[in-house]
Design an enzyme around this catalytic site. Structure first.
Site, PDB file in Angstrom:
ATOM      1  N   SER A 129      -4.150  -7.509 -12.171  1.00 39.92           N
ATOM      2  CA  SER A 129      -3.416  -8.015 -11.022  1.00 39.92           C
ATOM      3  C   SER A 129      -3.616  -9.533 -10.902  1.00 39.92           C
ATOM      4  CB  SER A 129      -3.852  -7.261  -9.757  1.00 39.92           C
ATOM      5  OG  SER A 129      -2.953  -7.489  -8.703  1.00 39.92           O
ATOM      6  N   ASP A 283       5.007  -0.270 -12.652  1.00 38.36           N
ATOM      7  CA  ASP A 283       4.469  -1.310 -11.763  1.00 38.36           C
ATOM      8  C   ASP A 283       5.621  -2.005 -11.043  1.00 38.36           C
ATOM      9  OD1 ASP A 283       3.228  -3.575 -10.599  1.00 38.36           O
ATOM     10  OD2 ASP A 283       1.759  -3.695 -12.228  1.00 38.36           O
ATOM     11  N   HIS A 312       1.497   0.007  -9.776  1.00 36.42           N
ATOM     12  CA  HIS A 312       0.628  -1.150  -9.982  1.00 36.42           C
ATOM     13  C   HIS A 312      -0.835  -0.736 -10.072  1.00 36.42           C
ATOM     14  CE1 HIS A 312      -0.867  -5.190  -9.857  1.00 36.42           C
ATOM     15  NE2 HIS A 312      -1.418  -5.052  -8.659  1.00 36.42           N
TER      16      HIS A 312
END
Length: 337
Positions: A129, A283, A312
Protein backbone atom coordinates in the site's frame (compact mmCIF):
# COMPACT_ATOMS: atom_id res chain seq x y z
CA UNK A 1 6.80 -1.25 27.39
CA UNK A 2 7.89 -0.05 23.96
CA UNK A 3 8.99 -2.77 21.57
CA UNK A 4 10.64 -0.28 19.20
CA UNK A 5 13.45 2.26 19.16
CA UNK A 6 13.60 5.97 18.38
CA UNK A 7 16.08 7.72 16.11
CA UNK A 8 16.25 11.49 16.62
CA UNK A 9 16.59 13.55 13.45
CA UNK A 10 16.64 17.06 14.89
CA UNK A 11 14.83 19.90 13.14
CA UNK A 12 14.03 18.74 9.62
CA UNK A 13 13.34 20.90 6.57
CA UNK A 14 10.61 19.16 4.63
CA UNK A 15 10.04 19.07 0.89
CA UNK A 16 7.24 21.62 1.36
CA UNK A 17 9.67 24.15 2.82
CA UNK A 18 8.17 23.83 6.28
CA UNK A 19 10.21 22.75 9.27
CA UNK A 20 9.33 19.74 11.39
CA UNK A 21 10.84 20.43 14.84
CA UNK A 22 12.70 17.70 16.70
CA UNK A 23 11.64 15.03 14.23
CA UNK A 24 12.13 11.37 15.03
CA UNK A 25 11.68 7.96 13.47
CA UNK A 26 10.32 4.98 15.38
CA UNK A 27 11.66 1.70 14.07
CA UNK A 28 12.08 -1.95 14.96
CA UNK A 29 14.71 -4.40 13.78
CA UNK A 30 14.52 -8.17 13.41
CA UNK A 31 17.55 -10.41 13.05
CA UNK A 32 21.25 -9.53 13.13
CA UNK A 33 23.27 -7.31 10.83
CA UNK A 34 26.11 -9.38 9.40
CA UNK A 35 29.73 -8.24 9.34
CA UNK A 36 29.60 -7.22 5.70
CA UNK A 37 26.30 -5.34 6.31
CA UNK A 38 24.95 -7.05 3.21
CA UNK A 39 21.84 -8.77 4.59
CA UNK A 40 19.60 -5.73 4.99
CA UNK A 41 15.88 -5.62 4.20
CA UNK A 42 13.85 -2.42 4.66
CA UNK A 43 10.10 -2.88 5.15
CA UNK A 44 8.19 0.43 5.60
CA UNK A 45 4.74 0.61 7.16
CA UNK A 46 1.48 1.75 5.53
CA UNK A 47 -1.57 3.94 6.16
CA UNK A 48 -2.89 3.23 9.66
CA UNK A 49 -0.23 0.57 10.11
CA UNK A 50 2.58 0.24 12.63
CA UNK A 51 5.60 -2.05 12.71
CA UNK A 52 3.68 -4.85 14.43
CA UNK A 53 1.26 -4.94 11.48
CA UNK A 54 4.16 -5.91 9.20
CA UNK A 55 5.18 -8.89 11.27
CA UNK A 56 2.94 -11.38 9.44
CA UNK A 57 5.54 -11.46 6.65
CA UNK A 58 8.54 -11.85 8.98
CA UNK A 59 9.58 -15.15 10.53
CA UNK A 60 11.83 -18.18 10.48
CA UNK A 61 11.40 -20.08 7.22
CA UNK A 62 9.69 -17.16 5.51
CA UNK A 63 11.17 -14.97 2.78
CA UNK A 64 11.83 -12.26 5.36
CA UNK A 65 13.70 -14.61 7.66
CA UNK A 66 15.40 -12.93 10.65
CA UNK A 67 17.76 -15.91 10.86
CA UNK A 68 19.20 -14.77 7.51
CA UNK A 69 18.38 -11.08 7.18
CA UNK A 70 18.55 -7.88 9.21
CA UNK A 71 15.08 -6.44 8.73
CA UNK A 72 14.41 -2.79 9.52
CA UNK A 73 10.79 -1.65 9.79
CA UNK A 74 10.62 2.16 9.90
CA UNK A 75 7.26 3.59 10.95
CA UNK A 76 5.72 6.03 8.52
CA UNK A 77 5.50 9.64 9.67
CA UNK A 78 2.04 10.37 11.02
CA UNK A 79 1.35 6.88 12.35
CA UNK A 80 1.54 7.90 16.01
CA UNK A 81 4.97 6.37 16.68
CA UNK A 82 7.23 8.37 14.37
CA UNK A 83 6.73 12.16 14.36
CA UNK A 84 2.98 12.78 14.07
CA UNK A 85 0.40 15.47 14.85
CA UNK A 86 -0.29 13.71 18.17
CA UNK A 87 3.31 13.71 19.43
CA UNK A 88 4.91 16.83 17.92
CA UNK A 89 5.53 19.89 20.02
CA UNK A 90 3.51 23.10 19.51
CA UNK A 91 3.03 25.01 17.31
CA UNK A 92 3.41 22.26 14.66
CA UNK A 93 1.18 19.76 16.45
CA UNK A 94 -2.47 18.79 15.87
CA UNK A 95 -4.04 20.64 12.93
CA UNK A 96 -0.82 22.53 12.22
CA UNK A 97 1.23 19.42 11.40
CA UNK A 98 2.96 19.91 8.04
CA UNK A 99 2.72 17.71 4.97
CA UNK A 100 5.34 14.94 5.06
CA UNK A 101 5.70 13.48 1.58
CA UNK A 102 6.76 10.01 0.51
CA UNK A 103 10.03 11.62 -0.60
CA UNK A 104 10.49 13.03 2.91
CA UNK A 105 9.73 9.67 4.52
CA UNK A 106 12.33 7.84 2.43
CA UNK A 107 14.96 10.56 2.73
CA UNK A 108 14.72 10.42 6.52
CA UNK A 109 14.66 6.62 6.57
CA UNK A 110 17.88 6.80 4.57
CA UNK A 111 19.38 8.90 7.35
CA UNK A 112 18.44 6.27 9.92
CA UNK A 113 19.91 3.45 7.88
CA UNK A 114 23.16 5.19 6.98
CA UNK A 115 23.80 7.24 10.13
CA UNK A 116 22.64 4.74 12.74
CA UNK A 117 23.81 1.50 11.13
CA UNK A 118 26.42 2.57 8.56
CA UNK A 119 24.65 0.55 5.86
CA UNK A 120 25.68 1.17 2.25
CA UNK A 121 23.74 -1.58 0.45
CA UNK A 122 20.17 -2.83 0.85
CA UNK A 123 19.35 -6.32 -0.40
CA UNK A 124 15.61 -5.61 -0.61
CA UNK A 125 13.03 -2.92 0.05
CA UNK A 126 9.51 -4.31 0.30
CA UNK A 127 6.18 -2.78 1.27
CA UNK A 128 2.41 -2.86 0.86
CA UNK A 129 0.00 0.00 0.00
CA UNK A 130 1.64 3.30 1.01
CA UNK A 131 4.57 1.11 2.03
CA UNK A 132 4.74 0.08 -1.64
CA UNK A 133 4.88 3.74 -2.64
CA UNK A 134 7.81 4.18 -0.26
CA UNK A 135 9.40 1.09 -1.82
CA UNK A 136 9.20 2.62 -5.30
CA UNK A 137 10.64 5.85 -3.88
CA UNK A 138 13.60 3.99 -2.38
CA UNK A 139 14.33 2.56 -5.82
CA UNK A 140 14.14 5.99 -7.42
CA UNK A 141 15.97 8.01 -4.76
CA UNK A 142 18.82 5.56 -4.06
CA UNK A 143 19.36 3.36 -7.14
CA UNK A 144 23.03 2.83 -6.29
CA UNK A 145 22.13 1.51 -2.83
CA UNK A 146 19.07 -0.67 -3.40
CA UNK A 147 19.58 -4.05 -5.08
CA UNK A 148 15.94 -5.16 -5.21
CA UNK A 149 12.50 -3.71 -4.62
CA UNK A 150 9.24 -5.61 -4.16
CA UNK A 151 6.24 -3.27 -3.91
CA UNK A 152 2.86 -5.01 -3.59
CA UNK A 153 -0.64 -3.59 -3.43
CA UNK A 154 0.55 -0.09 -4.24
CA UNK A 155 1.74 2.17 -7.02
CA UNK A 156 4.57 4.60 -7.70
CA UNK A 157 2.06 7.44 -8.04
CA UNK A 158 -1.36 7.94 -6.47
CA UNK A 159 -3.79 8.17 -9.37
CA UNK A 160 -6.73 10.64 -9.33
CA UNK A 161 -9.33 8.03 -8.37
CA UNK A 162 -7.38 6.94 -5.28
CA UNK A 163 -6.85 10.61 -4.40
CA UNK A 164 -10.62 11.12 -4.47
CA UNK A 165 -11.16 8.10 -2.20
CA UNK A 166 -8.56 9.39 0.27
CA UNK A 167 -10.21 12.82 0.23
CA UNK A 168 -13.59 11.21 0.93
CA UNK A 169 -12.15 9.49 4.00
CA UNK A 170 -10.90 12.83 5.30
CA UNK A 171 -14.26 14.47 4.58
CA UNK A 172 -16.12 11.74 6.49
CA UNK A 173 -13.93 12.23 9.54
CA UNK A 174 -14.06 16.02 9.46
CA UNK A 175 -17.87 16.08 9.31
CA UNK A 176 -17.89 15.28 13.04
CA UNK A 177 -18.84 18.36 15.07
CA UNK A 178 -15.99 17.56 17.45
CA UNK A 179 -13.40 17.90 14.69
CA UNK A 180 -12.82 21.63 15.35
CA UNK A 181 -10.35 21.98 12.49
CA UNK A 182 -8.00 19.53 14.12
CA UNK A 183 -7.85 21.26 17.50
CA UNK A 184 -10.28 18.96 19.28
CA UNK A 185 -10.20 18.23 22.99
CA UNK A 186 -11.89 14.84 22.57
CA UNK A 187 -11.31 12.48 19.66
CA UNK A 188 -14.05 12.87 16.98
CA UNK A 189 -15.21 9.27 17.40
CA UNK A 190 -18.28 9.63 15.16
CA UNK A 191 -16.01 10.88 12.40
CA UNK A 192 -13.57 8.05 12.95
CA UNK A 193 -16.43 5.54 12.68
CA UNK A 194 -17.65 7.26 9.50
CA UNK A 195 -14.13 7.00 8.07
CA UNK A 196 -14.22 3.26 8.71
CA UNK A 197 -17.55 2.91 6.91
CA UNK A 198 -16.22 4.94 3.99
CA UNK A 199 -13.10 2.76 3.77
CA UNK A 200 -15.00 -0.55 3.92
CA UNK A 201 -16.19 -0.75 0.27
CA UNK A 202 -12.73 0.16 -1.03
CA UNK A 203 -10.60 -2.07 1.18
CA UNK A 204 -12.22 -5.28 -0.07
CA UNK A 205 -13.67 -6.37 -3.40
CA UNK A 206 -17.21 -6.84 -4.64
CA UNK A 207 -16.65 -10.60 -4.62
CA UNK A 208 -15.52 -10.48 -1.00
CA UNK A 209 -18.87 -9.01 0.02
CA UNK A 210 -20.99 -11.02 -2.42
CA UNK A 211 -19.53 -14.31 -1.20
CA UNK A 212 -19.66 -13.19 2.45
CA UNK A 213 -15.98 -13.90 2.98
CA UNK A 214 -16.09 -11.77 6.12
CA UNK A 215 -17.70 -14.81 7.75
CA UNK A 216 -14.23 -16.42 7.70
CA UNK A 217 -13.24 -13.72 10.19
CA UNK A 218 -16.12 -14.53 12.51
CA UNK A 219 -18.76 -12.00 11.39
CA UNK A 220 -21.93 -13.88 10.48
CA UNK A 221 -23.82 -10.95 8.95
CA UNK A 222 -22.84 -7.90 6.92
CA UNK A 223 -24.41 -5.69 9.58
CA UNK A 224 -22.24 -7.24 12.30
CA UNK A 225 -19.16 -6.92 10.11
CA UNK A 226 -19.71 -3.21 9.48
CA UNK A 227 -20.68 -2.35 13.05
CA UNK A 228 -18.27 -4.56 14.96
CA UNK A 229 -15.24 -4.16 12.69
CA UNK A 230 -15.34 -1.16 10.36
CA UNK A 231 -17.07 1.25 12.74
CA UNK A 232 -14.28 0.58 15.25
CA UNK A 233 -11.22 -0.04 13.08
CA UNK A 234 -9.80 3.50 13.33
CA UNK A 235 -10.83 4.29 16.92
CA UNK A 236 -7.38 3.43 18.29
CA UNK A 237 -5.79 6.15 16.13
CA UNK A 238 -5.61 9.88 16.61
CA UNK A 239 -7.74 11.63 13.97
CA UNK A 240 -5.04 14.12 12.97
CA UNK A 241 -2.55 11.27 12.58
CA UNK A 242 -4.83 9.48 10.13
CA UNK A 243 -5.31 12.63 8.10
CA UNK A 244 -1.56 13.29 8.03
CA UNK A 245 -0.97 9.83 6.50
CA UNK A 246 -3.80 10.26 4.00
CA UNK A 247 -2.34 13.56 2.87
CA UNK A 248 0.98 11.83 2.36
CA UNK A 249 -0.85 9.32 0.16
CA UNK A 250 -2.79 11.96 -1.77
CA UNK A 251 0.50 13.65 -2.70
CA UNK A 252 2.27 10.36 -3.48
CA UNK A 253 4.39 10.61 -6.64
CA UNK A 254 7.95 9.35 -6.95
CA UNK A 255 8.63 11.95 -9.65
CA UNK A 256 7.67 14.90 -7.39
CA UNK A 257 11.28 15.91 -6.76
CA UNK A 258 13.81 18.37 -8.21
CA UNK A 259 15.54 15.65 -10.25
CA UNK A 260 12.44 14.46 -12.14
CA UNK A 261 10.23 17.56 -12.03
CA UNK A 262 7.13 15.31 -12.16
CA UNK A 263 8.29 13.43 -15.25
CA UNK A 264 6.80 10.14 -14.05
CA UNK A 265 8.13 7.94 -16.82
CA UNK A 266 11.64 9.33 -16.34
CA UNK A 267 11.48 8.55 -12.62
CA UNK A 268 10.36 4.99 -13.30
CA UNK A 269 13.17 4.51 -15.81
CA UNK A 270 15.67 5.55 -13.14
CA UNK A 271 14.68 2.60 -10.93
CA UNK A 272 17.51 0.28 -11.94
CA UNK A 273 17.10 -2.24 -9.10
CA UNK A 274 15.70 -5.67 -9.85
CA UNK A 275 11.99 -5.17 -9.23
CA UNK A 276 9.14 -7.55 -8.43
CA UNK A 277 5.81 -5.72 -8.64
CA UNK A 278 2.74 -7.54 -7.31
CA UNK A 279 -0.86 -6.34 -7.44
CA UNK A 280 -4.10 -7.81 -6.19
CA UNK A 281 -6.43 -8.73 -9.03
CA UNK A 282 -9.41 -7.02 -7.37
CA UNK A 283 -7.64 -4.06 -5.73
CA UNK A 284 -9.88 -1.00 -6.04
CA UNK A 285 -7.37 1.50 -4.61
CA UNK A 286 -4.46 0.52 -6.84
CA UNK A 287 -5.81 -1.54 -9.78
CA UNK A 288 -3.50 -3.89 -11.70
CA UNK A 289 -3.40 -1.72 -14.82
CA UNK A 290 -1.54 0.97 -12.89
CA UNK A 291 1.25 -1.47 -12.07
CA UNK A 292 1.42 -2.90 -15.58
CA UNK A 293 1.98 0.63 -16.91
CA UNK A 294 4.72 1.27 -14.37
CA UNK A 295 6.55 -1.99 -15.07
CA UNK A 296 6.72 -1.12 -18.79
CA UNK A 297 8.82 1.92 -17.89
CA UNK A 298 11.15 0.17 -15.43
CA UNK A 299 14.26 -1.43 -16.95
CA UNK A 300 14.56 -4.45 -14.64
CA UNK A 301 11.02 -5.12 -13.46
CA UNK A 302 8.70 -8.13 -13.62
CA UNK A 303 4.99 -8.06 -12.90
CA UNK A 304 3.28 -10.79 -10.88
CA UNK A 305 -0.47 -10.38 -10.34
CA UNK A 306 -1.96 -12.10 -7.28
CA UNK A 307 -5.38 -13.61 -7.90
CA UNK A 308 -7.43 -12.71 -4.85
CA UNK A 309 -10.96 -11.78 -3.81
CA UNK A 310 -9.66 -9.78 -0.86
CA UNK A 311 -9.32 -6.56 -2.83
CA UNK A 312 -6.71 -4.13 -1.60
CA UNK A 313 -6.38 -6.01 1.68
CA UNK A 314 -4.87 -9.08 0.02
CA UNK A 315 -1.57 -7.76 1.38
CA UNK A 316 -2.19 -7.56 5.13
CA UNK A 317 -1.72 -11.21 6.06
CA UNK A 318 -5.34 -12.05 6.95
CA UNK A 319 -5.95 -14.48 4.11
CA UNK A 320 -3.60 -17.47 4.27
CA UNK A 321 -3.66 -18.25 0.55
CA UNK A 322 -2.67 -14.69 -0.40
CA UNK A 323 -0.02 -14.58 2.30
CA UNK A 324 1.60 -17.79 1.09
CA UNK A 325 1.61 -16.57 -2.51
CA UNK A 326 3.28 -13.28 -1.59
CA UNK A 327 5.84 -15.10 0.53
CA UNK A 328 6.58 -17.61 -2.24
CA UNK A 329 7.03 -14.86 -4.81
CA UNK A 330 9.46 -13.08 -2.49
CA UNK A 331 11.43 -16.28 -1.86
CA UNK A 332 11.92 -16.79 -5.59
CA UNK A 333 12.80 -13.15 -6.08
CA UNK A 334 15.48 -13.11 -3.38
CA UNK A 335 17.31 -15.88 -5.22
CA UNK A 336 17.62 -13.79 -8.39
CA UNK A 337 20.79 -11.91 -7.50
Amino acid sequence: MKDYEIYSLGDVLLQSGQKLPQAFLAYKTYGTLNTAKSNVIVYPTWFAGQHTDNEWLIGSGKALDPDKYFIIVPNMFGNGLSSSPSNTQAPMDKGNFPLVTIYDNVRLQHRLITEKFGIKKIALVVGWSLGALQTFQWGRSYPEMVERIAPFGGTAKTRPHAQVVFESLIAALQADANWKRGFYTNQPTAGLAAMGRAYAPWGFSQAYYLEQLYQEEGYMTLKAYLEDYWDKVFLSFDANDLIAMLRTGINGDISANPQDNRNFEKALNCITAQALVMSGSTDLFFPPEDNTYEVKHMPNAVYRPIESKWGHCFGIGQNEQDSLEIDNQLKQFLQLV
